[in-house]
Design an enzyme around this catalytic site. Structure first.
Site, PDB file in Angstrom:
ATOM      1  N   ASP A  57       0.805  -1.223   0.000  1.00 51.47           N
ATOM      2  CA  ASP A  57       0.000   0.000   0.000  1.00 51.47           C
ATOM      3  C   ASP A  57       0.840   1.276   0.000  1.00 51.47           C
ATOM      4  O   ASP A  57       0.299   2.366   0.189  1.00 51.47           O
ATOM      5  CB  ASP A  57      -0.952   0.014   1.206  1.00 51.47           C
ATOM      6  CG  ASP A  57      -0.215  -0.211   2.532  1.00 51.47           C
ATOM      7  OD1 ASP A  57       0.958   0.213   2.641  1.00 51.47           O
ATOM      8  OD2 ASP A  57      -0.799  -0.833   3.434  1.00 51.47           O
ATOM      9  N   ARG A  71       1.176   7.002   0.543  1.00 46.73           N
ATOM     10  CA  ARG A  71       0.443   5.972   1.286  1.00 46.73           C
ATOM     11  C   ARG A  71      -0.982   5.970   0.784  1.00 46.73           C
ATOM     12  O   ARG A  71      -1.664   7.001   0.777  1.00 46.73           O
ATOM     13  CB  ARG A  71       0.486   6.285   2.781  1.00 46.73           C
ATOM     14  CG  ARG A  71      -0.295   5.316   3.666  1.00 46.73           C
ATOM     15  CD  ARG A  71       0.274   3.924   3.611  1.00 46.73           C
ATOM     16  NE  ARG A  71      -0.261   3.078   4.677  1.00 46.73           N
ATOM     17  CZ  ARG A  71      -1.445   2.460   4.628  1.00 46.73           C
ATOM     18  NH1 ARG A  71      -2.228   2.602   3.573  1.00 46.73           N
ATOM     19  NH2 ARG A  71      -1.833   1.709   5.648  1.00 46.73           N
ATOM     20  N   ASP A  76      -5.243  -1.122   3.877  1.00 44.60           N
ATOM     21  CA  ASP A  76      -4.092  -1.540   4.671  1.00 44.60           C
ATOM     22  C   ASP A  76      -3.751  -2.972   4.267  1.00 44.60           C
ATOM     23  O   ASP A  76      -4.556  -3.893   4.463  1.00 44.60           O
ATOM     24  CB  ASP A  76      -4.427  -1.476   6.164  1.00 44.60           C
ATOM     25  CG  ASP A  76      -3.215  -1.801   7.023  1.00 44.60           C
ATOM     26  OD1 ASP A  76      -2.085  -1.506   6.601  1.00 44.60           O
ATOM     27  OD2 ASP A  76      -3.413  -2.355   8.121  1.00 44.60           O
ATOM     28  N   THR A  77      -2.587  -3.144   3.671  1.00 44.66           N
ATOM     29  CA  THR A  77      -2.150  -4.485   3.279  1.00 44.66           C
ATOM     30  C   THR A  77      -1.360  -5.113   4.423  1.00 44.66           C
ATOM     31  O   THR A  77      -0.819  -4.402   5.273  1.00 44.66           O
ATOM     32  CB  THR A  77      -1.277  -4.428   2.009  1.00 44.66           C
ATOM     33  OG1 THR A  77      -0.132  -3.590   2.265  1.00 44.66           O
ATOM     34  CG2 THR A  77      -2.056  -3.867   0.835  1.00 44.66           C
ATOM     35  N   ARG A 121       4.209  11.400   4.578  1.00 45.85           N
ATOM     36  CA  ARG A 121       3.847  10.728   3.338  1.00 45.85           C
ATOM     37  C   ARG A 121       2.593  11.355   2.741  1.00 45.85           C
ATOM     38  O   ARG A 121       1.684  11.763   3.463  1.00 45.85           O
ATOM     39  CB  ARG A 121       3.608   9.236   3.580  1.00 45.85           C
ATOM     40  CG  ARG A 121       4.819   8.489   4.112  1.00 45.85           C
ATOM     41  CD  ARG A 121       4.501   7.031   4.400  1.00 45.85           C
ATOM     42  NE  ARG A 121       3.487   6.878   5.436  1.00 45.85           N
ATOM     43  CZ  ARG A 121       3.098   5.696   5.936  1.00 45.85           C
ATOM     44  NH1 ARG A 121       3.650   4.588   5.482  1.00 45.85           N
ATOM     45  NH2 ARG A 121       2.179   5.641   6.868  1.00 45.85           N
TER      46      ARG A 121
END
Length: 256
Positions: A57, A71, A76-77, A121
């Site tokens: 991700d 991001r 959410d991986t 990010r």
């Protein structure tokens, strides 16, 4: 008579008109437009090139001439790079899928309402070929929905994608361990077996000496002739030995 008929038909016409108007405005069974229409990249999204894939991700892109870490919002991986966590089930698969799909590609970046997180990010939705990649990860069961307001613009759409993946038991929804964020089994690299040592070559045997040529047979007419060369005669096996000169058959020819 005509007037009476007109008067008679007025209430009937009014009733018909009312029903017509009622039918045109009353739509209790009309199909409601879905809230989960595929989000295409908005015109405000900025085309950027993916220079690196960090994990499933998180990527790095050239955004408006600057290198930025992005991001992806609302997904959410499973973890692969967190130093405080193990590599989770389906984490490597998510990273590999994102890398295979995005590495070196031009994508469109749509910023969230909150544009950066606490780590600096960029927070964004990523579009590949005009389809939201955040949603693709959910569709394949390689991510779960992660809600961090105020970035919830496409929440219903992404929740619907997650629900479909759950129903199909794809990816992280295929086992209880994966759903609970269990660690992926560690794989130890298989070391190649060393090639067996080649046996030392056997020393070549010394060449056998060439056999000595057999002595040339000598022939004499009689012992007188033989004794001219061999006064004592010759033993059996001598090139000049001839059984006819060995009258007593003692193995010695022309002896005196």
């Amino acid at each position: 008579m005509f007037n009476k008929k007109s008067e008679l038909f007025k209430p009937i016409a009014a009733a018909v008109l009312s029903l017509s108007l009622l039918g045109s405005s009353f739509t209790p069974f009309a199909i409601k437009e879905s809230n989960h229409v595929q989000a295409a990249a908005p015109t405000t999204a900025v085309t950027s090139k993916v220079t690196e894939v960090i994990d499933g991700d998180t990527i790095k892109v050239m955004y408006k001439g600057r290198k930025e870490t992005v991001r992806m919002i609302l997904v959410d991986t499973p973890e692969t790079k967190d130093p405080n966590k193990c590599v989770q089930l389906f984490g490597p698969e998510a990273s590999d899928f994102t890398k295979k799909s995005l590495q070196g590609k031009n994508v469109k970046v749509e910023l969230g309402v909150q544009t950066r997180d606490q780590y600096g990010r960029v927070l964004a939705y990523i579009y590949l070929d005009n389809k939201m990649f955040n949603k693709t990860l959910l569709e394949k069961g390689l991510a779960r929905v992660a809600i961090f307001p105020p970035n919830t613009q496409y929440l219903e759409e992404l929740q619907a994608a997650e629900a479909t993946a759950k129903q199909k038991k794809l990816g992280i929804w295929s086992s209880a361990n994966a759903m609970n964020g269990a660690c992926a089994p560690k794989t130890t690299p298989v070391k190649p077996k060393p090639a067996p040592a080649k046996p030392a070559p056997k020393p070549k045997p010394a060449p056998k000496p060439a056999p000595k040529p057999a002595p040339k047979k000598e022939s004499f007419k009689n012992c007188t002739e033989l004794r001219k060369k061999y006064p004592k005669g010759v033993a059996k096996g001598h090139p000049a030995y001839d059984s006819k000169h060995d009258r007593d058959k003692d193995g010695w020819a022309c002896e005196k």
